[in-house]
Design a protein around this motif. Structure first.
Motif, mmCIF file in Angstrom:
data_model
loop_
_atom_site.group_PDB
_atom_site.id
_atom_site.type_symbol
_atom_site.label_atom_id
_atom_site.label_comp_id
_atom_site.label_asym_id
_atom_site.label_seq_id
_atom_site.Cartn_x
_atom_site.Cartn_y
_atom_site.Cartn_z
ATOM 1 N N SER B 42 -0.220 3.029 4.851
ATOM 2 C CA SER B 42 0.175 1.675 5.265
ATOM 3 C C SER B 42 0.784 1.116 3.715
ATOM 4 O O SER B 42 1.689 -0.034 3.941
ATOM 5 C CB SER B 42 -0.826 0.904 5.930
ATOM 6 N N GLY B 43 0.553 1.597 2.687
ATOM 7 C CA GLY B 43 1.129 1.165 1.474
ATOM 8 C C GLY B 43 0.245 0.195 0.613
ATOM 9 O O GLY B 43 0.436 0.218 -0.510
ATOM 10 N N GLU B 44 -0.638 -0.561 1.319
ATOM 11 C CA GLU B 44 -1.370 -1.452 0.708
ATOM 12 C C GLU B 44 -2.386 -0.655 -0.359
ATOM 13 O O GLU B 44 -2.908 0.386 -0.301
ATOM 14 C CB GLU B 44 -2.101 -2.587 1.411
ATOM 15 N N LEU B 45 -2.766 -1.714 -1.770
ATOM 16 C CA LEU B 45 -3.647 -0.856 -2.639
ATOM 17 C C LEU B 45 -4.925 -1.427 -2.092
ATOM 18 O O LEU B 45 -5.285 -2.717 -2.287
ATOM 19 C CB LEU B 45 -3.089 -1.181 -3.900
ATOM 20 N N VAL B 46 -6.092 -0.702 -2.123
ATOM 21 C CA VAL B 46 -7.300 -1.085 -1.838
ATOM 22 C C VAL B 46 -8.333 -1.052 -2.641
ATOM 23 O O VAL B 46 -8.289 0.345 -3.030
ATOM 24 C CB VAL B 46 -7.874 -0.409 -0.434
ATOM 25 N N PHE B 47 -8.839 -1.874 -3.291
ATOM 26 C CA PHE B 47 -9.833 -1.736 -4.454
ATOM 27 C C PHE B 47 -11.262 -1.059 -3.869
ATOM 28 O O PHE B 47 -11.600 -1.343 -2.947
ATOM 29 C CB PHE B 47 -10.057 -3.211 -5.131
#
Lengths: 116, 113
Positions: B42-47
């Motif tokens: 989906s493209g988001e960056l998850v910490f």
């Protein structure tokens, strides 16, 4: 939950147009960053800022410009968009926690730019 | 100069296998911070995790574990009993106390059922 917002999420624009990608954070973070990324590929730092009136170019040369007039706002501008600018642009911010350690970078959801 | 190297470009495993993602960093500073992020399709960056240079304790969070070794400048990430939902690109990152945030080139993990 991170409070950093990017608009627009998606943008399709014609060659030669001027565009501004917006990025705002409500966490009071001093550091802000812009990354350019093709899908699933490496993140390239194109601009960063340590605080108000501070901007630096990143490792990847970019024709875009940025400004940091307010702590919470870090817009990126392309004066004349070209198809080679087609990419995803990610904005991030980071600050310090209660013991003055660097926090992680919080990312916006990104702007997918297509220049036709 | 600071640098983050993720030598594994792509890793493919079958579900339930354990997998380790390598991260090697370079810095002359004594104070620095290391991070791992996950980027699903989906493209988001998850910490995922933050570790500072003074804290060499390994950490476990569910199926995830991290091994920080200053002696080898490594901050490796292990997923135990991998699942299809773990398929993503994983990025290791480094920040100095007063410098910009630098990412490795990422490792694409594909977990097959």
């Amino acid at each position: 939950e991170a409070d950093i917002y990017q608009t627009p999420r998606y943008l399709v624009i014609g060659t030669g147009k001027k565009i501004t990608l917006e990025c705002s954070q409500t966490m009071g973070h001093d550091k802000m960053y812009w990354y350019q990324q093709d899908p699933g590929m490496e993140l390239h730092l194109i601009h960063y800022s340590y605080g108000v009136n501070s901007t630096e170019k990143g490792d990847l040369s970019s024709e875009s410009t940025v400004s940091r007039i307010r702590t919470e706002h870090f817009p990126l501008t392309l004066e004349s968009a070209r198809p080679s600018h087609t990419s995803q642009y990610l904005c991030a911010s980071s600050g310090r926690d209660r013991v003055a350690m660097n926090t992680e970078a919080f990312f916006g959801q990104g702007t997918r730019l297509t220049v036709v | 100069a600071q640098k983050v190297t993720q030598a594994q470009t792509e890793i493919s495993v079958v579900e339930k296998e354990d997998v380790t993602l390598d991260c090697v960093y370079e810095t002359r500073d004594t104070t620095y911070y290391l991070f791992w992020y996950k980027q699903p399709p989906s493209g988001e960056l998850v910490f995922l995790i933050r570790r500072n240079s003074f804290d060499e304790q390994n950490e476990i969070s569910g199926r995830y574990s991290w091994n920080f070794q200053k002696s080898t400048s490594s901050f490796n990430f292990t997923i135990t009993a991998s699942q299809v939902v773990d398929s993503a690109v994983y990025f290791c990152a480094l920040i100095l106390a007063t410098d910009k945030l630098i990412f490795g080139t990422g490792t694409r993990l594909q977990v097959f059922p």
